[in-house]
Scaffold this active site. Sequence first.
Site, PDB file in Angstrom:
ATOM      1  N   VAL A  27       0.814  -1.231   0.000  1.00 31.93           N
ATOM      2  CA  VAL A  27       0.000   0.000   0.000  1.00 31.93           C
ATOM      3  C   VAL A  27       0.843   1.275   0.000  1.00 31.93           C
ATOM      4  O   VAL A  27       0.302   2.361  -0.175  1.00 31.93           O
ATOM      5  CB  VAL A  27      -1.002   0.045   1.185  1.00 31.93           C
ATOM      6  CG1 VAL A  27      -2.055  -1.036   1.054  1.00 31.93           C
ATOM      7  CG2 VAL A  27      -0.287  -0.012   2.524  1.00 31.93           C
ATOM      8  N   ASN A  33      -6.208  -0.696   7.686  1.00 32.93           N
ATOM      9  CA  ASN A  33      -5.738  -1.421   8.869  1.00 32.93           C
ATOM     10  C   ASN A  33      -4.220  -1.539   8.969  1.00 32.93           C
ATOM     11  O   ASN A  33      -3.695  -1.703  10.063  1.00 32.93           O
ATOM     12  CB  ASN A  33      -6.365  -2.825   8.851  1.00 32.93           C
ATOM     13  CG  ASN A  33      -5.698  -3.768   9.820  1.00 32.93           C
ATOM     14  OD1 ASN A  33      -5.867  -3.659  11.033  1.00 32.93           O
ATOM     15  ND2 ASN A  33      -4.893  -4.694   9.302  1.00 32.93           N
ATOM     16  N   SER A  36      -4.482   3.290  17.531  1.00 32.52           N
ATOM     17  CA  SER A  36      -4.050   2.562  18.727  1.00 32.52           C
ATOM     18  C   SER A  36      -4.360   3.436  19.940  1.00 32.52           C
ATOM     19  O   SER A  36      -4.454   4.666  19.812  1.00 32.52           O
ATOM     20  CB  SER A  36      -2.537   2.333  18.660  1.00 32.52           C
ATOM     21  OG  SER A  36      -2.026   1.964  19.921  1.00 32.52           O
ATOM     22  N   TYR A  51       5.588   5.767  16.515  1.00 31.44           N
ATOM     23  CA  TYR A  51       4.255   5.164  16.619  1.00 31.44           C
ATOM     24  C   TYR A  51       3.251   6.191  17.138  1.00 31.44           C
ATOM     25  O   TYR A  51       2.181   6.384  16.561  1.00 31.44           O
ATOM     26  CB  TYR A  51       4.331   3.952  17.543  1.00 31.44           C
ATOM     27  CG  TYR A  51       3.153   2.995  17.427  1.00 31.44           C
ATOM     28  CD1 TYR A  51       2.986   2.212  16.283  1.00 31.44           C
ATOM     29  CD2 TYR A  51       2.239   2.840  18.465  1.00 31.44           C
ATOM     30  CE1 TYR A  51       1.923   1.317  16.179  1.00 31.44           C
ATOM     31  CE2 TYR A  51       1.180   1.943  18.371  1.00 31.44           C
ATOM     32  CZ  TYR A  51       1.023   1.182  17.231  1.00 31.44           C
ATOM     33  OH  TYR A  51      -0.032   0.297  17.133  1.00 31.44           O
ATOM     34  N   LYS A  87       0.144   7.426  14.868  1.00 34.77           N
ATOM     35  CA  LYS A  87      -1.190   6.966  15.290  1.00 34.77           C
ATOM     36  C   LYS A  87      -2.059   8.147  15.745  1.00 34.77           C
ATOM     37  O   LYS A  87      -3.275   8.148  15.528  1.00 34.77           O
ATOM     38  CB  LYS A  87      -1.062   5.915  16.399  1.00 34.77           C
ATOM     39  CG  LYS A  87      -0.479   4.580  15.908  1.00 34.77           C
ATOM     40  CD  LYS A  87      -1.345   3.941  14.845  1.00 34.77           C
ATOM     41  CE  LYS A  87      -0.904   2.542  14.480  1.00 34.77           C
ATOM     42  NZ  LYS A  87      -1.730   1.916  13.436  1.00 34.77           N
ATOM     43  N   ILE A 118      -3.446  -6.574  21.798  1.00 28.67           N
ATOM     44  CA  ILE A 118      -4.197  -7.698  21.225  1.00 28.67           C
ATOM     45  C   ILE A 118      -3.227  -8.840  20.958  1.00 28.67           C
ATOM     46  O   ILE A 118      -2.219  -8.665  20.259  1.00 28.67           O
ATOM     47  CB  ILE A 118      -4.880  -7.279  19.888  1.00 28.67           C
ATOM     48  CG1 ILE A 118      -5.659  -5.960  20.039  1.00 28.67           C
ATOM     49  CG2 ILE A 118      -5.754  -8.406  19.379  1.00 28.67           C
ATOM     50  CD1 ILE A 118      -6.809  -5.985  21.015  1.00 28.67           C
TER      51      ILE A 118
HETATM   52  N1  LIG Z   1      -1.674  -6.068  17.649  1.00 27.03           N
HETATM   53  C1  LIG Z   1      -1.944  -5.114  18.553  1.00 27.03           C
HETATM   54  O1  LIG Z   1      -1.909  -5.326  19.772  1.00 27.03           O
HETATM   55  C2  LIG Z   1      -2.336  -3.722  18.059  1.00 27.03           C
HETATM   56  C3  LIG Z   1      -2.669  -2.767  19.037  1.00 27.03           C
HETATM   57  C4  LIG Z   1      -3.041  -1.491  18.627  1.00 27.03           C
HETATM   58  C5  LIG Z   1      -3.069  -1.183  17.279  1.00 27.03           C
HETATM   59  N2  LIG Z   1      -2.721  -2.124  16.361  1.00 27.03           N
HETATM   60  C6  LIG Z   1      -2.778  -1.736  14.942  1.00 27.03           C
HETATM   61  O2  LIG Z   1      -3.608  -2.632  14.257  1.00 27.03           O
HETATM   62  C7  LIG Z   1      -3.149  -2.803  12.921  1.00 27.03           C
HETATM   63  C8  LIG Z   1      -2.903  -4.274  12.647  1.00 27.03           C
HETATM   64  O3  LIG Z   1      -1.978  -4.754  13.604  1.00 27.03           O
HETATM   65  P1  LIG Z   1      -1.488  -6.279  13.627  1.00 27.03           P
HETATM   66  O4  LIG Z   1      -0.918  -6.503  14.973  1.00 27.03           O
HETATM   67  O5  LIG Z   1      -2.562  -7.172  13.115  1.00 27.03           O
HETATM   68  O6  LIG Z   1      -0.272  -6.201  12.557  1.00 27.03           O
HETATM   69  P2  LIG Z   1       0.552  -7.361  11.851  1.00 27.03           P
HETATM   70  O7  LIG Z   1       0.363  -8.674  12.517  1.00 27.03           O
HETATM   71  O8  LIG Z   1       1.931  -6.840  11.680  1.00 27.03           O
HETATM   72  O9  LIG Z   1      -0.141  -7.469  10.383  1.00 27.03           O
HETATM   73  C9  LIG Z   1      -0.011  -6.404   9.521  1.00 27.03           C
HETATM   74  C10 LIG Z   1      -0.733  -6.725   8.225  1.00 27.03           C
HETATM   75  O10 LIG Z   1      -0.457  -5.664   7.303  1.00 27.03           O
HETATM   76  C11 LIG Z   1       0.226  -6.200   6.153  1.00 27.03           C
HETATM   77  N3  LIG Z   1       1.159  -5.176   5.689  1.00 27.03           N
HETATM   78  C12 LIG Z   1       2.222  -4.664   6.345  1.00 27.03           C
HETATM   79  N4  LIG Z   1       2.840  -3.759   5.582  1.00 27.03           N
HETATM   80  C13 LIG Z   1       2.134  -3.682   4.421  1.00 27.03           C
HETATM   81  C14 LIG Z   1       2.273  -2.935   3.224  1.00 27.03           C
HETATM   82  N5  LIG Z   1       3.277  -2.056   3.054  1.00 27.03           N
HETATM   83  N6  LIG Z   1       1.350  -3.100   2.242  1.00 27.03           N
HETATM   84  C15 LIG Z   1       0.339  -3.983   2.386  1.00 27.03           C
HETATM   85  N7  LIG Z   1       0.161  -4.734   3.496  1.00 27.03           N
HETATM   86  C16 LIG Z   1       1.064  -4.584   4.487  1.00 27.03           C
HETATM   87  C17 LIG Z   1       0.865  -7.482   6.649  1.00 27.03           C
HETATM   88  O11 LIG Z   1       1.147  -8.414   5.595  1.00 27.03           O
HETATM   89  P3  LIG Z   1       2.554  -8.397   4.809  1.00 27.03           P
HETATM   90  O12 LIG Z   1       3.632  -8.260   5.822  1.00 27.03           O
HETATM   91  O13 LIG Z   1       2.572  -9.692   4.053  1.00 27.03           O
HETATM   92  O14 LIG Z   1       2.487  -7.224   3.872  1.00 27.03           O
HETATM   93  C18 LIG Z   1      -0.253  -7.991   7.565  1.00 27.03           C
HETATM   94  O15 LIG Z   1      -1.296  -8.533   6.786  1.00 27.03           O
HETATM   95  C19 LIG Z   1      -1.903  -1.922  12.797  1.00 27.03           C
HETATM   96  O16 LIG Z   1      -2.271  -0.661  12.292  1.00 27.03           O
HETATM   97  C20 LIG Z   1      -1.433  -1.804  14.236  1.00 27.03           C
HETATM   98  O17 LIG Z   1      -0.667  -0.646  14.461  1.00 27.03           O
HETATM   99  C21 LIG Z   1      -2.351  -3.390  16.723  1.00 27.03           C
END
Ligand SMILES: NC(=O)c1ccc[n+]([C@@H]2O[C@H](COP(=O)([O-])OP(=O)(O)OC[C@H]3O[C@@H](n4cnc5c(N)ncnc54)[C@H](OP(=O)(O)O)[C@@H]3O)[C@@H](O)[C@H]2O)c1
Length: 258
Positions: free
Chosen positions: A65, A91, A143, A157, A161, A190
């Site tokens: 993206v 996302n 977040s 971050y 955010k 999460i």
């Molecule tokens: N997990 C938590 O506790 C938490 C808490 C607060 C907020 N968040 C937010 O929630 C969102 C999702 O978090 P998550 O923990 O599920 O993250 P994650 O496990 O790192 O997954 C990120 C997703 O985005 C894709 N992605 C990363 N870079 C990309 C790019 N340049 N183009 C297209 N796709 C891309 C990844 O696939 P590829 O690597 O294959 O591209 C994967 O599908 C994020 O915005 C994060 O900041 C998460």
Amino acid sequence: MDLGLSDRVALVTGGSRGLGKAIATAMAAEGARVAICARDEETLRQTAETISGTGATILPVVADVTSADDRERLMTEIGDRLGPVEVLVNNVGGNRRGGICGTTDEDWQSTIDLNLMSHMQLTRSVVPTMRERGCGVILFTTSIYGREYGGPGMSIYHTTKAAVIGLAKALALELAPDGIRINSIAPGSIRFPGGSWDKKCLADPEAMAAFVAAEIPMGRFGTAEEIGDVVAFLASDRASWITGACLNVDGGQSRSLI
Ligand SMILES: NC(=O)c1ccc[n+]([C@@H]2O[C@H](COP(=O)([O-])OP(=O)(O)OC[C@H]3O[C@@H](n4cnc5c(N)ncnc54)[C@H](OP(=O)(O)O)[C@@H]3O)[C@@H](O)[C@H]2O)c1
């Protein structure tokens, strides 16, 4: 409760794993036709296979993206295969930890491009059609650390955010007259298999148990499914009076009074 998402065309960026996968799964379960994008083809394919196994329509598109060419190809493919995007879930997101002297311009720019610019750019690409149709929903994953301080080494971050929350609010007011609703979601910590919190728990279970006891009043990590359900609701007409909001989904973890 029927969310009325049946046949809606949705795009979930970063939908191959973690929160994005759960969001895509929840929306597909409500009958939406969901496009997901990510960079790793194999993970994306596996996720699409799992979701389509439930009988849902799912369109996986390999796309970075942060690349203008990929964004254009992504939107063209969705338009051709599913129709105009009616629900956009921005996302994707990531982090580069470090202090002000330990992070480079590249760290800052690449995270700004991912966490903020890609959200704005994809939003800009769906707005004209949503305007023509007089409706649409756009959601941003931020977040709780976009709303309050989360500890040292988090400047990039925090900055990105917080910016997303500002962007969502400003666009919600700008686009409300066009019938387009825009909100952001602020998850707390999460845990899902392979995710950052899962890795920390496996590496140091005692420290993480202490973290949960001290920081999360509900006494556990959140699940990706709990985020997916909230996003599906906000995407639906059942949330028709909610726009310009930033919703914490965090088991009480955040401390901010506003
Ligand atoms: N997990 C938590 O506790 C938490 C808490 C607060 C907020 N968040 C937010 O929630 C969102 C999702 O978090 P998550 O923990 O599920 O993250 P994650 O496990 O790192 O997954 C990120 C997703 O985005 C894709 N992605 C990363 N870079 C990309 C790019 N340049 N183009 C297209 N796709 C891309 C990844 O696939 P590829 O690597 O294959 O591209 C994967 O599908 C994020 O915005 C994060 O900041 C998460």
